[in-house]
Write an enzyme that holds these catalytic residues in place. Structure first.
Site, PDB file in Angstrom:
ATOM      1  N   ARG A  42      -4.045  -9.638 -19.837  1.00 26.58           N
ATOM      2  CA  ARG A  42      -5.152  -9.365 -20.966  1.00 26.58           C
ATOM      3  C   ARG A  42      -4.625  -8.633 -22.091  1.00 26.58           C
ATOM      4  O   ARG A  42      -5.079  -8.512 -23.022  1.00 26.58           O
ATOM      5  CB  ARG A  42      -6.138  -8.851 -20.562  1.00 26.58           C
ATOM      6  CG  ARG A  42      -6.534  -7.497 -19.712  1.00 26.58           C
ATOM      7  CD  ARG A  42      -7.707  -7.299 -19.090  1.00 26.58           C
ATOM      8  NE  ARG A  42      -8.724  -6.820 -19.923  1.00 26.58           N
ATOM      9  CZ  ARG A  42      -8.804  -5.556 -20.436  1.00 26.58           C
ATOM     10  NH1 ARG A  42      -7.858  -4.611 -20.396  1.00 26.58           N
ATOM     11  NH2 ARG A  42      -9.608  -5.033 -21.345  1.00 26.58           N
ATOM     12  N   PRO A  47       0.774  -1.420   0.077  1.00 29.68           N
ATOM     13  CA  PRO A  47      -0.188  -0.152  -0.061  1.00 29.68           C
ATOM     14  C   PRO A  47       0.916   1.153   0.016  1.00 29.68           C
ATOM     15  O   PRO A  47       0.297   2.440  -0.284  1.00 29.68           O
ATOM     16  CB  PRO A  47      -0.791  -0.098   1.529  1.00 29.68           C
ATOM     17  CG  PRO A  47      -0.347  -1.031   2.127  1.00 29.68           C
ATOM     18  CD  PRO A  47       0.623  -1.848   1.283  1.00 29.68           C
ATOM     19  N   ASP A  76     -10.810   0.243 -23.603  1.00 32.67           N
ATOM     20  CA  ASP A  76     -10.730   0.623 -22.183  1.00 32.67           C
ATOM     21  C   ASP A  76     -10.732   1.838 -21.735  1.00 32.67           C
ATOM     22  O   ASP A  76     -10.184   2.762 -22.278  1.00 32.67           O
ATOM     23  CB  ASP A  76      -9.438  -0.214 -21.625  1.00 32.67           C
ATOM     24  CG  ASP A  76      -9.619  -1.719 -21.780  1.00 32.67           C
ATOM     25  OD1 ASP A  76     -10.640  -2.407 -21.971  1.00 32.67           O
ATOM     26  OD2 ASP A  76      -8.369  -2.323 -21.707  1.00 32.67           O
ATOM     27  N   GLU A  90       3.698  -6.595   8.195  1.00 37.07           N
ATOM     28  CA  GLU A  90       4.062  -5.206   7.905  1.00 37.07           C
ATOM     29  C   GLU A  90       4.859  -4.842   6.684  1.00 37.07           C
ATOM     30  O   GLU A  90       5.336  -3.993   6.617  1.00 37.07           O
ATOM     31  CB  GLU A  90       4.701  -4.596   9.240  1.00 37.07           C
ATOM     32  CG  GLU A  90       3.973  -4.710  10.418  1.00 37.07           C
ATOM     33  CD  GLU A  90       2.426  -4.044  10.412  1.00 37.07           C
ATOM     34  OE1 GLU A  90       2.560  -2.763   9.720  1.00 37.07           O
ATOM     35  OE2 GLU A  90       1.514  -4.336  10.574  1.00 37.07           O
TER      36      GLU A  90
HETATM   37  N1  ADE Z   1      -0.874  -4.943   0.106  1.00 37.12           N
HETATM   38  C1  ADE Z   1      -1.576  -4.723   1.251  1.00 37.12           C
HETATM   39  N2  ADE Z   1      -2.333  -3.597   0.538  1.00 37.12           N
HETATM   40  C2  ADE Z   1      -2.006  -3.599  -0.673  1.00 37.12           C
HETATM   41  C3  ADE Z   1      -2.479  -2.502  -1.674  1.00 37.12           C
HETATM   42  N3  ADE Z   1      -3.628  -1.697  -1.418  1.00 37.12           N
HETATM   43  N4  ADE Z   1      -1.939  -2.702  -2.871  1.00 37.12           N
HETATM   44  C4  ADE Z   1      -0.769  -3.654  -3.024  1.00 37.12           C
HETATM   45  N5  ADE Z   1      -0.356  -4.365  -2.287  1.00 37.12           N
HETATM   46  C5  ADE Z   1      -1.090  -4.400  -0.888  1.00 37.12           C
END
Ligand code: ADE
Length: 283
Positions: A179, A110, A194, A137
């Protein structure tokens, strides 16, 4: 030479390695378009259990974070051994052009750069990708630094929410990349329309779609779509795309290049009381 169905091209092929402590997550890669691409050899997908590179009876992959704090961090040694062993397997055979000596490494997190259609396109042109799925983590940062000195390493996020691990994010990315590979989509034109593909409709969301019957539970298909008038249909689709983009993704609509708007577009946006282009900094 054997005959191929019309429109199908030969593929250079792509090798894809995925390392995870939950290889079962990747069962969906056996089905649908990606599954067929694997059967045909367009995609060489290899899934690895990270714990195979541990040396203790408990097959430990994580430890407490330096500096304190909650959760656990994935240990660098096990990741180093895993990635070294996979690279040592060498590049996939059968590809066209010079085989890559090293993969491009993708770490889903994230905290990464946003994964977009543009990045999907860039990655679809690579001969070899290695996805490193973190849990807890995350992975000790020295792993990214170590390999980043020798090959391209990208930390990518699929959206502003936190998953329990990188596995689902990798499934998302592999589908978006897969794809785009030549010969993977049944219809070679499918990816052209797309919402985020380059072209005239770039950054416009796709509008609503309909099929038979013309009336369902009293709901009618918009008449223009039954008219056979290609010009009017194209205009209607563009109007709907603009409306939907303004309603659902105003930040995308605001970023539309005003040069790409015709008179009719500008009239519609006026009716929606929506302004495109950079804010007037003087005011
Ligand atoms: N791992 C945990 N959350 C994630 C996300 N939003 N994007 C990519 N990998 C992740």
């Amino acid at each position: 030479m054997t005959a191929r169905p019309h429109g199908e091209r030969t593929s250079p092929g792509m090798r894809l390695d995925i390392v995870s402590i939950f290889p079962e997550y990747f069962a969906p890669l056996d089905v649908s378009l990606i599954g067929k691409a694997r059967e045909r050899g367009t995609l060489d997908v290899r899934i690895h259990q990270l714990r195979d590179w541990t040396h203790d009876v408990h097959k430990t992959v994580d430890d407490t974070p330096y500096g304190g704090g909650p959760g656990m961090v994935m240990k660098p040694e096990v990741w180093g051994e895993a990635i070294d062993a996979i690279i040592a397997e060498g590049p996939a055979v059968g590809g066209v052009g010079a085989p890559a000596a090293t993969p491009r490494i993708i770490v889903p997190t994230p905290s990464g750069r946003p994964f977009t259609q543009e990045i999907a396109q860039e990655l679809a042109a690579e001969p070899w990708l290695l996805f490193a799925c973190g849990r807890y983590e995350g992975i000790d940062s020295r792993v990214m630094r170590e390999y980043g000195a020798r090959m391209r390493v990208d930390e990518l996020s699929i959206g502003d929410y936190v998953l329990a691990g990188g596995e689902v994010a990798v499934l998302v990315m592999v589908e978006a990349i897969g794809r785009l590979l030549p010969g993977v989509l049944g219809n070679v034109h499918s990816a052209v329309d797309d919402s985020f593909a380059p072209g005239a409709m770039r950054n416009l969301l796709e509008g609503p779609v309909y099929t038979k019957p013309p009336v369902w539970r009293g709901h009618e298909v918009p008449e223009v779509l039954l008219s056979g008038h290609h010009g009017k249909i194209a205009r209607w689709r563009r109007d709907e795309a603009l409306r939907r983009t303004v309603a659902n993704r105003p930040e995308l609509a605001a970023a539309i290049d005003p040069e790409t708007l015709d008179k009719h577009d500008r009239k519609l946006l006026d009716e929606l009381a929506f302004r495109v282009g950079p804010e007037d900094m003087a005011n």
